[in-house]
Design an enzyme around this catalytic site. Structure first.
Site, PDB file in Angstrom:
ATOM      1  N   ASP A  39       1.021  -1.204  -0.004  1.00 51.91           N
ATOM      2  CA  ASP A  39      -0.079  -0.092   0.001  1.00 51.91           C
ATOM      3  C   ASP A  39       0.878   1.212  -0.035  1.00 51.91           C
ATOM      4  O   ASP A  39       1.975   1.324   0.661  1.00 51.91           O
ATOM      5  CB  ASP A  39      -0.911  -0.127   1.344  1.00 51.91           C
ATOM      6  N   ILE A  40       0.480   2.113  -0.788  1.00 50.36           N
ATOM      7  CA  ILE A  40       1.340   3.467  -0.747  1.00 50.36           C
ATOM      8  C   ILE A  40       1.225   4.377   0.165  1.00 50.36           C
ATOM      9  O   ILE A  40       2.034   5.362   0.513  1.00 50.36           O
ATOM     10  CB  ILE A  40       1.052   4.355  -2.150  1.00 50.36           C
ATOM     11  N   ASN A  97     -13.308  -3.847   2.501  1.00 49.46           N
ATOM     12  CA  ASN A  97     -14.488  -2.848   2.884  1.00 49.46           C
ATOM     13  C   ASN A  97     -15.380  -3.016   1.519  1.00 49.46           C
ATOM     14  O   ASN A  97     -14.987  -2.927   0.394  1.00 49.46           O
ATOM     15  CB  ASN A  97     -13.898  -1.205   3.048  1.00 49.46           C
ATOM     16  N   GLU A 105     -12.928   2.895  -0.786  1.00 51.74           N
ATOM     17  CA  GLU A 105     -12.564   4.282  -1.709  1.00 51.74           C
ATOM     18  C   GLU A 105     -12.456   3.835  -3.049  1.00 51.74           C
ATOM     19  O   GLU A 105     -12.375   4.634  -3.863  1.00 51.74           O
ATOM     20  CB  GLU A 105     -11.440   4.829  -1.114  1.00 51.74           C
ATOM     21  N   VAL A 106     -11.820   2.610  -3.405  1.00 50.20           N
ATOM     22  CA  VAL A 106     -11.376   2.249  -4.714  1.00 50.20           C
ATOM     23  C   VAL A 106     -12.591   1.219  -5.161  1.00 50.20           C
ATOM     24  O   VAL A 106     -12.685   0.045  -4.576  1.00 50.20           O
ATOM     25  CB  VAL A 106     -10.293   1.522  -4.832  1.00 50.20           C
ATOM     26  N   HIS A 110     -10.185  -5.316  -3.245  1.00 53.49           N
ATOM     27  CA  HIS A 110      -9.047  -5.619  -2.458  1.00 53.49           C
ATOM     28  C   HIS A 110      -9.053  -5.718  -0.962  1.00 53.49           C
ATOM     29  O   HIS A 110     -10.030  -5.355  -0.352  1.00 53.49           O
ATOM     30  CB  HIS A 110      -8.244  -4.241  -2.670  1.00 53.49           C
ATOM     31  N   HIS A 112      -6.988  -5.949   2.401  1.00 53.25           N
ATOM     32  CA  HIS A 112      -5.828  -5.176   2.821  1.00 53.25           C
ATOM     33  C   HIS A 112      -5.378  -6.488   4.077  1.00 53.25           C
ATOM     34  O   HIS A 112      -6.135  -7.070   4.609  1.00 53.25           O
ATOM     35  CB  HIS A 112      -6.256  -4.001   3.914  1.00 53.25           C
TER      36      HIS A 112
END
Length: 125
Positions: A39-40, A97, A105-106, A110, A112
């Site tokens: 993750d950035i 999520n 948010e995306v 995904h 995490h």
């Protein structure tokens, strides 16, 4: 801004661009079904994202539309990433999520993987 998982897949989202090689990522694992990368903006000492290679908005979308091979491959990839990163002991957290209330948010599924410190309770009371 949180997204609505009932909307159609947006192929211009950041993860779709990473999958197409338009945006670089620090890859830790890749196979036919999944891509994992750092993750950035990490929220723990170790924070890896695992995404399916298919165009799925959320866990709900993925569980309803993905093939059995995609589902098995993705779940196995998440476990393999955690094992290869040596997160199993003393432990790690998975988080996916889905939707506005969860803060997604995306608009690409995904998961995490958080590790590297005690992570505290699951939800604040």
């Amino acid at each position: 801004m949180p997204i609505d998982p009932t909307k159609p897949y947006d192929d211009q989202n950041i993860f779709a661009k990473i999958l197409r090689g338009e945006i670089p990522a620090k890859t830790v694992y890749e196979d036919d079904h999944a891509l994992a990368f750092h993750d950035i903006a990490p929220q723990a000492p170790h924070h890896i994202l695992v995404i399916p290679k298919g165009a799925y908005v959320s866990w709900d979308d993925f569980s309803a539309r993905a093939s059995d091979a995609e589902i098995a491959g993705f779940i196995r990839a998440v476990g393999k990433v955690a094992r290869e990163a040596r997160f199993v002991e003393p432990g790690y957290r998975l988080l996916a999520n889905t939707g506005v209330h969860a803060g997604q948010e995306v608009p690409h599924l995904h998961v995490h993987i958080f590790a590297g410190q005690p992570l505290g309770p699951m939800l604040a009371r």
